[in-house]
Motif scaffolding. Sequence first.
Motif, PDB file in Angstrom:
ATOM      1  N   ARG A   1       0.435  -1.265  -0.203  1.00 51.10           N
ATOM      2  CA  ARG A   1       0.525   0.140   0.085  1.00 51.10           C
ATOM      3  C   ARG A   1       0.733   1.054  -0.090  1.00 51.10           C
ATOM      4  O   ARG A   1       1.886   1.007   0.375  1.00 51.10           O
ATOM      5  CB  ARG A   1      -1.203  -0.298   0.880  1.00 51.10           C
ATOM      6  CG  ARG A   1      -1.781  -1.398   1.250  1.00 51.10           C
ATOM      7  CD  ARG A   1      -2.355  -1.008   2.283  1.00 51.10           C
ATOM      8  NE  ARG A   1      -1.743  -1.628   3.974  1.00 51.10           N
ATOM      9  CZ  ARG A   1      -2.046  -2.422   4.833  1.00 51.10           C
ATOM     10  NH1 ARG A   1      -3.599  -1.645   5.759  1.00 51.10           N
ATOM     11  NH2 ARG A   1      -1.131  -2.321   5.553  1.00 51.10           N
TER      12      ARG A   1
ATOM     13  N   ALA B   1      -1.748 -12.346  13.813  1.00 51.91           N
ATOM     14  CA  ALA B   1      -2.636 -10.575  13.170  1.00 51.91           C
ATOM     15  C   ALA B   1      -2.948  -9.868  14.723  1.00 51.91           C
ATOM     16  O   ALA B   1      -2.479  -9.204  14.814  1.00 51.91           O
ATOM     17  CB  ALA B   1      -3.430 -11.331  13.017  1.00 51.91           C
TER      18      ALA B   1
ATOM     19  N   ASP C   1       6.430 -10.734   5.474  1.00 48.69           N
ATOM     20  CA  ASP C   1       5.992 -10.486   3.538  1.00 48.69           C
ATOM     21  C   ASP C   1       4.643 -10.195   4.154  1.00 48.69           C
ATOM     22  O   ASP C   1       4.002  -9.507   3.274  1.00 48.69           O
ATOM     23  CB  ASP C   1       6.806 -11.637   3.251  1.00 48.69           C
ATOM     24  CG  ASP C   1       8.474 -11.496   2.482  1.00 48.69           C
ATOM     25  OD1 ASP C   1       8.937 -10.446   3.241  1.00 48.69           O
ATOM     26  OD2 ASP C   1       9.004 -12.481   2.158  1.00 48.69           O
ATOM     27  N   MET C   2       4.056 -10.976   5.288  1.00 48.87           N
ATOM     28  CA  MET C   2       2.544 -10.676   5.420  1.00 48.87           C
ATOM     29  C   MET C   2       2.820  -9.750   5.595  1.00 48.87           C
ATOM     30  O   MET C   2       1.451  -8.998   4.952  1.00 48.87           O
ATOM     31  CB  MET C   2       2.250 -11.578   6.570  1.00 48.87           C
ATOM     32  CG  MET C   2       2.278 -13.262   6.546  1.00 48.87           C
ATOM     33  SD  MET C   2       1.835 -14.436   7.215  1.00 48.87           S
ATOM     34  CE  MET C   2       0.253 -13.389   7.444  1.00 48.87           C
TER      35      MET C   2
ATOM     36  N   ALA D   1       3.174  -7.033   2.541  1.00 52.01           N
ATOM     37  CA  ALA D   1       1.781  -6.996   2.030  1.00 52.01           C
ATOM     38  C   ALA D   1       0.528  -6.270   2.146  1.00 52.01           C
ATOM     39  O   ALA D   1      -0.731  -6.949   1.061  1.00 52.01           O
ATOM     40  CB  ALA D   1       1.706  -8.444   1.172  1.00 52.01           C
ATOM     41  N   GLY D   2       0.335  -5.825   3.315  1.00 52.85           N
ATOM     42  CA  GLY D   2      -0.951  -5.491   4.131  1.00 52.85           C
ATOM     43  C   GLY D   2      -2.050  -6.941   4.271  1.00 52.85           C
ATOM     44  O   GLY D   2      -3.186  -6.186   4.208  1.00 52.85           O
ATOM     45  N   LYS D   3      -1.007  -8.354   4.491  1.00 53.12           N
ATOM     46  CA  LYS D   3      -2.158  -8.965   5.207  1.00 53.12           C
ATOM     47  C   LYS D   3      -2.479  -9.164   6.039  1.00 53.12           C
ATOM     48  O   LYS D   3      -3.750  -9.353   6.398  1.00 53.12           O
ATOM     49  CB  LYS D   3      -1.215 -10.383   4.301  1.00 53.12           C
ATOM     50  CG  LYS D   3      -1.078 -10.564   3.228  1.00 53.12           C
ATOM     51  CD  LYS D   3      -0.586 -11.709   2.956  1.00 53.12           C
ATOM     52  CE  LYS D   3      -0.573 -12.770   1.079  1.00 53.12           C
ATOM     53  NZ  LYS D   3       0.028 -13.534   0.980  1.00 53.12           N
ATOM     54  N   ILE D   4      -1.569  -8.916   6.688  1.00 51.09           N
ATOM     55  CA  ILE D   4      -2.479  -8.202   8.308  1.00 51.09           C
ATOM     56  C   ILE D   4      -1.222  -6.741   8.894  1.00 51.09           C
ATOM     57  O   ILE D   4      -0.374  -5.993   7.776  1.00 51.09           O
ATOM     58  CB  ILE D   4      -1.415  -9.448   9.221  1.00 51.09           C
ATOM     59  CG1 ILE D   4      -0.052  -9.416   9.701  1.00 51.09           C
ATOM     60  CG2 ILE D   4      -2.048 -11.126   9.610  1.00 51.09           C
ATOM     61  CD1 ILE D   4       0.394  -9.874  10.302  1.00 51.09           C
ATOM     62  N   ASN D   5      -1.935  -6.479   9.397  1.00 51.01           N
ATOM     63  CA  ASN D   5      -1.537  -4.905  10.149  1.00 51.01           C
ATOM     64  C   ASN D   5      -0.060  -4.793  11.168  1.00 51.01           C
ATOM     65  O   ASN D   5      -0.822  -5.493  12.220  1.00 51.01           O
ATOM     66  CB  ASN D   5      -2.896  -4.422  10.665  1.00 51.01           C
ATOM     67  CG  ASN D   5      -2.889  -2.626  10.387  1.00 51.01           C
ATOM     68  OD1 ASN D   5      -1.519  -2.350  10.111  1.00 51.01           O
ATOM     69  ND2 ASN D   5      -3.080  -2.272  11.880  1.00 51.01           N
TER      70      ASN D   5
END
Length: 436
Positions: free
Chosen positions: A25, A113, A142-143, A146-150
């Motif tokens: 993002r 998360a 990388d999670m 990539a914005g998969k978790i905050n």
Amino acid sequence: MRVTVALGALAAVAVAGAAPAREARPGGNVVLTNVRVITGTGRVIGHGAIVVADGRIVSVAEGAAPRGARGTRIDASGMTAIAGYIDTHRHLIPLGKPGTGPTAAQYLAGAAARDMQALLESGVTTVQSGGDDAKGIIALRDMVAAGKINGPRIIAGAWAFPPVMAPRTMTEAQVRAAIDAIHDEGADSVAEIPYPTIASMTVDTQWPFNPTGQETRNLAAALAEGKKLGMEVQVHAVSPPAQVAAARLGARRLVHSSHYAFMTDAEAKEIAATGAMVASSVANASPLFGVFNHDDKPTTRDGAPWPTGNPASEDRGQAAGKFPLNLRTLYDNGVKIAYSSDTSFDPIATLAHELNTLSLVFSPVDLVRILGPNSAAFVDHAADRGTLEPGKLGDILLLTGNPLDGYWNFLKPVVVIKGGKVVVDKRGKLRTIRTL
């Protein structure tokens, strides 16, 4: 200071590739007005404004925000802005003993998360792993990217080999090959090489300082390999003689304060002359209250009875005094001190425990340096954060109190901004955000 790890369980974690994932993002835009600003450079602005555009700070100035400044606008009246905290050494994947705890894959799919959000809520916007298997920590990094978790930005410090073995039982060629392997997997740094080797994760056997010749050769090989690859190699040396010896070999990132003996000015000056830095972790041996029980009984940061449950128990908790005093001796002699928690328990309780202990020997002004610019200097890849200046990342905390009045005010981040985006907002009825 000790973490039990189920190394074999990490094979199930997918790795995104050798290169760190870029943040998916784009950075945000934010305008903070009517705010006290502690820049981290020694400057304090009593009433000013900060403008962040595309994730980076473009202005920090007295008075009102520049005309035309656009973004999420926050009236920070009565609040203090400070750079997001940097934790240089934290264990991020809390695995249990083999067969008893979650696998890394289970952790990433479950509690990760929650835990990463909790770190943000404590004010940590950048964290370096203090020891995790390469596959697991790279996947977690990388999670988040990539914005998969905050979560905070993660610098993937990985174990090149289990700390309970390694330098005592390996050859120089094996040490180099192990570091090459985590580099090729995509790790950012070598998290922790003990010097001398820790014989057990529950018993600290680093005193008296008596490394074997092979351990010394292996550490030198590891430092040389890290330098060749451009990877920082962090060294776990927890006595004054060990820290001096490691610095002589070329170690420039020493994790943990030291105990067992009191640091002399001569030892501290020798470490300072090499340019080595030391990460704090002073509260490791100090008693903790109100986290693992509520009956006023002291525990360690692992929840064991204090002081005997701590690997650094050392004659009924004497390490609790040596840790902070030795760190102050290093600081007074020119060694740059960074912040690290060296644990995996509750981030807010961790910060309170560490800052409470640091405040025995450091002023609030010192703590600003330790949490910000010093920690940015300690962590490779983090030169663009740690202070509030144009060009730096828009990682900003809004505190309800002035931290220069006391360490407890560092513990009150009501708003956390990462890359110009509000990721935590606890103002409740005082909420005054509007987007232009």
